[in-house]
Scaffold this motif. Sequence first.
Motif, PDB file in Angstrom:
ATOM      1  N   THR A  45      34.108  10.180  87.115  1.00  9.50           N
ATOM      2  CA  THR A  45      35.321   9.438  87.479  1.00  9.50           C
ATOM      3  C   THR A  45      36.193  10.253  88.410  1.00  9.50           C
ATOM      4  OG1 THR A  45      35.270   8.359  85.319  1.00  9.50           O
ATOM      5  CG2 THR A  45      37.321   8.220  86.563  1.00  9.50           C
ATOM      6  N   THR A  49      37.343   8.718  91.973  1.00 11.39           N
ATOM      7  CA  THR A  49      38.747   8.333  92.142  1.00 11.39           C
ATOM      8  C   THR A  49      39.615   9.410  92.762  1.00 11.39           C
ATOM      9  OG1 THR A  49      39.318   9.132  89.925  1.00 11.39           O
ATOM     10  CG2 THR A  49      38.598   6.828  90.122  1.00 11.39           C
ATOM     11  N   LEU A  70      44.582   0.267  90.388  1.00  7.53           N
ATOM     12  CA  LEU A  70      43.265   0.507  89.825  1.00  7.53           C
ATOM     13  C   LEU A  70      42.775  -0.718  89.049  1.00  7.53           C
ATOM     14  CD1 LEU A  70      40.916   2.435  88.943  1.00  7.53           C
ATOM     15  CD2 LEU A  70      42.364   3.062  87.002  1.00  7.53           C
TER      16      LEU A  70
END
Length: 271
Positions: A45, A49, A70
């Motif tokens: 992640t 991100t 998000l």
Amino acid sequence: MCSHSATLTLWAGSWLAGSSAPDDVLEALHAWAPRHTLAAGDPVTGGRTDLPWSAHAEPGSTGVMPLLKLIREELAVPGAELRLVLPVPGDVRGLPTGTAFAADAVESGEGILLGVPGAEGTGLIPTEVDENTLQWTVYSVPMPRSAGPDMSLGEAEYAMREAVRDAADALMRLHTTGLGGGDADPRELIEAELADYSRHTYPEYVPLRAKRILDSADHVAAILTVAQREPASAPTSASAATAHETLLRPLWDAIRAARLVAVHTAAPQSR
């Protein structure tokens, strides 16, 4: 409202359905904490991100708007769902098993799943960093397939009516009427718990029956919290502690089940 995750699930659903403005969501979340941050829960992640994933790293984004961005991106895919999870040890239904998200959600007792069932999705878990800061940790997860609600709204409402009565009986059986050596009135302690819940409001679109269920669940939770936190005579043996747990656990299970049904019925994206 019972938790950070329930608040975000309902208000984000309302915003995405066009029933609430972003400022409404901000106001609802700021009732929990004035500052919200984002961080990654795993290196995958983090790479996807650009959020830091070390537990000791500074959060990559601050504020509610990056969180809403998000959520909007994750739910833009056709068939994507927004789900609340309220797991406890021994009951991990709805979680992607064997993941960091699942382990952390059980420890936290709450979380949110976003994505298309059967595909790669995203998990969110809130953590109170301090009295002013709530951190939302983001996880990459396989989105579990939806098993559907265990009961209808009508069944959940009936279960909560029964639970209110049973919780009051449990309070008496646990001898909590003499809380604090006689100095504290259990009714006042319960009202204080309910007042804390009531600070967190529901979007206007939430059906009246779902609101009644959530309010009843809060009422039962307030009674049980008082019974657990400040019993007049704490269990003095292992058998007494087991009896205490046996008496209250089914009521906590009923609360969680009713909350999940009410939230998932109300949230537009989880239908």
